[in-house]
Design a protein around this motif. Structure first.
Motif, PDB file in Angstrom:
ATOM      1  N   GLU A 123       0.918  -1.200  -0.371  1.00 60.99           N
ATOM      2  CA  GLU A 123      -0.429   0.314  -0.445  1.00 60.99           C
ATOM      3  C   GLU A 123       0.866   1.140  -0.045  1.00 60.99           C
ATOM      4  OE1 GLU A 123      -3.135   1.833   3.242  1.00 60.99           O
ATOM      5  OE2 GLU A 123      -2.266  -0.207   3.610  1.00 60.99           O
ATOM      6  N   LEU A 124       0.041   2.490  -0.679  1.00 66.90           N
ATOM      7  CA  LEU A 124       0.830   3.825  -0.392  1.00 66.90           C
ATOM      8  C   LEU A 124      -0.374   4.388   0.074  1.00 66.90           C
ATOM      9  CD1 LEU A 124       2.997   5.567  -1.087  1.00 66.90           C
ATOM     10  CD2 LEU A 124       1.872   6.252  -3.396  1.00 66.90           C
ATOM     11  N   PHE A 125      -0.079   4.959   0.833  1.00 69.38           N
ATOM     12  CA  PHE A 125      -1.169   6.165   1.235  1.00 69.38           C
ATOM     13  C   PHE A 125      -0.907   7.208   1.216  1.00 69.38           C
ATOM     14  CE2 PHE A 125       0.141   4.307   5.613  1.00 69.38           C
ATOM     15  CZ  PHE A 125      -0.334   5.338   6.626  1.00 69.38           C
ATOM     16  N   VAL A 126      -2.024   8.389   1.518  1.00 70.37           N
ATOM     17  CA  VAL A 126      -1.499   9.901   2.196  1.00 70.37           C
ATOM     18  C   VAL A 126      -2.602  10.453   3.286  1.00 70.37           C
ATOM     19  CG1 VAL A 126      -0.797  12.637   1.339  1.00 70.37           C
ATOM     20  CG2 VAL A 126      -0.982  10.699  -0.375  1.00 70.37           C
ATOM     21  N   VAL A 127      -2.154  11.288   4.601  1.00 68.84           N
ATOM     22  CA  VAL A 127      -2.887  11.797   5.723  1.00 68.84           C
ATOM     23  C   VAL A 127      -3.651  12.572   4.903  1.00 68.84           C
ATOM     24  CG1 VAL A 127      -3.054  11.614   8.187  1.00 68.84           C
ATOM     25  CG2 VAL A 127      -1.008  10.230   7.149  1.00 68.84           C
ATOM     26  N   LEU A 128      -5.251  13.169   5.397  1.00 68.40           N
ATOM     27  CA  LEU A 128      -5.672  13.840   4.978  1.00 68.40           C
ATOM     28  C   LEU A 128      -5.445  14.664   5.814  1.00 68.40           C
ATOM     29  CD1 LEU A 128      -8.274  12.499   2.483  1.00 68.40           C
ATOM     30  CD2 LEU A 128      -6.469  13.385   2.291  1.00 68.40           C
TER      31      LEU A 128
ATOM     32  N   GLY B  76      -0.734  14.668   4.866  1.00 64.34           N
ATOM     33  CA  GLY B  76       0.481  14.772   4.248  1.00 64.34           C
ATOM     34  C   GLY B  76       1.687  14.143   4.552  1.00 64.34           C
ATOM     35  N   SER B  77       1.350  13.221   5.301  1.00 67.73           N
ATOM     36  CA  SER B  77       2.095  11.785   5.224  1.00 67.73           C
ATOM     37  C   SER B  77       2.008  11.125   3.884  1.00 67.73           C
ATOM     38  CB  SER B  77       2.327  11.296   6.956  1.00 67.73           C
ATOM     39  OG  SER B  77       2.522  11.871   7.842  1.00 67.73           O
ATOM     40  N   VAL B  78       3.564  11.077   3.417  1.00 65.60           N
ATOM     41  CA  VAL B  78       2.979   9.453   3.037  1.00 65.60           C
ATOM     42  C   VAL B  78       4.009   8.665   2.789  1.00 65.60           C
ATOM     43  CG1 VAL B  78       3.536   9.227   0.381  1.00 65.60           C
ATOM     44  CG2 VAL B  78       3.500  11.536   1.228  1.00 65.60           C
ATOM     45  N   VAL B  79       3.301   7.564   3.620  1.00 61.70           N
ATOM     46  CA  VAL B  79       3.871   6.187   3.251  1.00 61.70           C
ATOM     47  C   VAL B  79       3.943   4.999   2.342  1.00 61.70           C
ATOM     48  CG1 VAL B  79       3.710   3.916   5.892  1.00 61.70           C
ATOM     49  CG2 VAL B  79       2.823   6.977   5.612  1.00 61.70           C
ATOM     50  N   ARG B  80       4.707   3.855   2.009  1.00 61.73           N
ATOM     51  CA  ARG B  80       4.592   2.796   1.881  1.00 61.73           C
ATOM     52  C   ARG B  80       4.675   1.373   2.110  1.00 61.73           C
ATOM     53  NH1 ARG B  80       7.065  -0.581  -0.911  1.00 61.73           N
ATOM     54  NH2 ARG B  80       6.278  -2.193  -2.373  1.00 61.73           N
ATOM     55  N   LEU B  81       3.802   0.769   2.408  1.00 63.00           N
ATOM     56  CA  LEU B  81       3.738  -0.005   3.176  1.00 63.00           C
ATOM     57  C   LEU B  81       4.154  -1.513   2.282  1.00 63.00           C
ATOM     58  CD1 LEU B  81       0.625   0.297   5.788  1.00 63.00           C
ATOM     59  CD2 LEU B  81       3.301   0.741   6.472  1.00 63.00           C
TER      60      LEU B  81
ATOM     61  N   THR C  78      -2.245   3.336  16.509  1.00 61.07           N
ATOM     62  CA  THR C  78      -2.004   4.221  17.820  1.00 61.07           C
ATOM     63  C   THR C  78      -2.930   5.645  17.580  1.00 61.07           C
ATOM     64  OG1 THR C  78      -0.850   3.361  19.909  1.00 61.07           O
ATOM     65  CG2 THR C  78      -1.817   5.578  19.682  1.00 61.07           C
ATOM     66  N   VAL C  79      -3.645   5.569  17.392  1.00 58.72           N
ATOM     67  CA  VAL C  79      -4.065   7.001  16.922  1.00 58.72           C
ATOM     68  C   VAL C  79      -4.889   7.815  17.820  1.00 58.72           C
ATOM     69  CG1 VAL C  79      -6.588   7.717  15.182  1.00 58.72           C
ATOM     70  CG2 VAL C  79      -5.105   5.847  14.799  1.00 58.72           C
ATOM     71  N   ARG C  80      -4.499   9.493  17.600  1.00 60.62           N
ATOM     72  CA  ARG C  80      -4.927  10.302  18.604  1.00 60.62           C
ATOM     73  C   ARG C  80      -6.484  10.645  18.174  1.00 60.62           C
ATOM     74  NH1 ARG C  80       0.448   9.808  19.028  1.00 60.62           N
ATOM     75  NH2 ARG C  80       0.338  10.987  16.947  1.00 60.62           N
ATOM     76  N   ASP C  81      -5.703  11.255  16.942  1.00 61.36           N
ATOM     77  CA  ASP C  81      -7.322  12.408  16.502  1.00 61.36           C
ATOM     78  C   ASP C  81      -7.508  11.316  15.248  1.00 61.36           C
ATOM     79  OD1 ASP C  81      -6.701  14.709  18.228  1.00 61.36           O
ATOM     80  OD2 ASP C  81      -4.685  14.900  17.286  1.00 61.36           O
ATOM     81  N   THR C  82      -8.346  11.309  14.828  1.00 63.66           N
ATOM     82  CA  THR C  82      -9.173  10.177  13.796  1.00 63.66           C
ATOM     83  C   THR C  82      -8.460  10.243  12.301  1.00 63.66           C
ATOM     84  OG1 THR C  82     -11.693  10.280  14.781  1.00 63.66           O
ATOM     85  CG2 THR C  82     -10.979   9.381  12.583  1.00 63.66           C
ATOM     86  N   LEU C  83      -8.130   9.931  11.895  1.00 58.95           N
ATOM     87  CA  LEU C  83      -7.304   9.500  11.443  1.00 58.95           C
ATOM     88  C   LEU C  83      -7.679   9.297   9.907  1.00 58.95           C
ATOM     89  CD1 LEU C  83      -3.765   9.540  10.499  1.00 58.95           C
ATOM     90  CD2 LEU C  83      -4.107   7.203  10.499  1.00 58.95           C
ATOM     91  N   ARG C  84      -7.619  10.040   8.987  1.00 57.83           N
ATOM     92  CA  ARG C  84      -8.438   9.358   7.583  1.00 57.83           C
ATOM     93  C   ARG C  84      -7.387   9.691   6.328  1.00 57.83           C
ATOM     94  NH1 ARG C  84     -13.606  11.469   4.560  1.00 57.83           N
ATOM     95  NH2 ARG C  84     -14.353  10.703   6.374  1.00 57.83           N
ATOM     96  N   LYS C  85      -7.278   8.975   5.210  1.00 57.90           N
ATOM     97  CA  LYS C  85      -5.901   8.796   3.963  1.00 57.90           C
ATOM     98  C   LYS C  85      -6.506   8.072   3.167  1.00 57.90           C
ATOM     99  CE  LYS C  85      -4.951   3.690   5.108  1.00 57.90           C
ATOM    100  NZ  LYS C  85      -3.647   2.766   5.607  1.00 57.90           N
ATOM    101  N   VAL C  86      -5.808   8.701   2.653  1.00 59.36           N
ATOM    102  CA  VAL C  86      -6.180   8.458   1.042  1.00 59.36           C
ATOM    103  C   VAL C  86      -5.509   7.573   0.681  1.00 59.36           C
ATOM    104  CG1 VAL C  86      -6.671   8.932  -1.578  1.00 59.36           C
ATOM    105  CG2 VAL C  86      -6.910  10.202   0.216  1.00 59.36           C
ATOM    106  N   TYR C  87      -5.759   5.733  -0.431  1.00 63.10           N
ATOM    107  CA  TYR C  87      -4.924   4.716  -0.541  1.00 63.10           C
ATOM    108  C   TYR C  87      -5.678   4.368  -1.831  1.00 63.10           C
ATOM    109  CZ  TYR C  87      -8.909   1.477   0.554  1.00 63.10           C
ATOM    110  OH  TYR C  87     -10.109   1.105   0.240  1.00 63.10           O
ATOM    111  N   LEU C  88      -4.008   3.473  -2.482  1.00 70.26           N
ATOM    112  CA  LEU C  88      -3.995   2.338  -3.112  1.00 70.26           C
ATOM    113  C   LEU C  88      -3.506   1.609  -2.870  1.00 70.26           C
ATOM    114  CD1 LEU C  88      -2.922   5.768  -4.517  1.00 70.26           C
ATOM    115  CD2 LEU C  88      -2.747   4.144  -6.565  1.00 70.26           C
ATOM    116  N   ALA C  89      -3.601  -0.006  -3.254  1.00 72.42           N
ATOM    117  CA  ALA C  89      -3.459  -1.079  -2.236  1.00 72.42           C
ATOM    118  C   ALA C  89      -3.646  -2.013  -3.399  1.00 72.42           C
ATOM    119  CB  ALA C  89      -3.962  -0.918  -0.737  1.00 72.42           C
ATOM    120  N   LEU C  90      -2.400  -3.039  -2.989  1.00 73.49           N
ATOM    121  CA  LEU C  90      -2.654  -3.924  -4.082  1.00 73.49           C
ATOM    122  C   LEU C  90      -3.068  -5.659  -3.667  1.00 73.49           C
ATOM    123  CD1 LEU C  90       0.515  -4.073  -6.036  1.00 73.49           C
ATOM    124  CD2 LEU C  90      -1.621  -3.477  -6.606  1.00 73.49           C
TER     125      LEU C  90
END
Length: 116
Positions: free
Chosen positions: A64-69, A90-95, A104-116
């Protein structure tokens, strides 16, 4: 929402997501919930918006590749053993598929993802 077609636009930050509780065997703290909206496929990857409320959970990742909104979180890696990462807008992460993580989520986390 149904599949996002070429030439269409959606506001990923404003999409309504129906949340469900994280499975008891995956939750590590609090009572987190997650929601997802799949937007379709792009070049063979699934595209969507995912959100997690405050709390903790374990997961085994997809490729997966995602960007945190929005939101903030820490992701710890159990396998492979890697340094923890901090997430914010703005964080961009590859898993990689098979990574074992603890979120561990402190404030509700929303991301847009692309996953295989």
């Amino acid at each position: 929402m149904s599949t996002l077609e070429p030439g269409e636009v959606t506001d990923a930050a404003a999409l309504g997501l129906a949340h469900e509780p994280v499975a008891a065997d995956a939750a590590t703290s609090g009572a987190p919930t997650t929601g997802v909206v799949e937007l379709g496929a792009f070049a063979g990857a699934e595209v969507g918006v995912w959100e997690m409320s405050a709390g903790g959970m374990r997961d085994v990742e997809a490729d997966e590749l995602f960007v945190v909104l929005a939101g903030s979180a820490t992701v710890e890696f159990d396998e492979p053993a890697l340094p923890a990462i901090e997430l914010g807008p703005g964080s961009v992460v590859r898993l990689a598929a098979g990574m074992s993580t603890r979120w561990t989520v402190r404030d509700t986390l929303r991301k847009v993802y692309l996953a295989l």
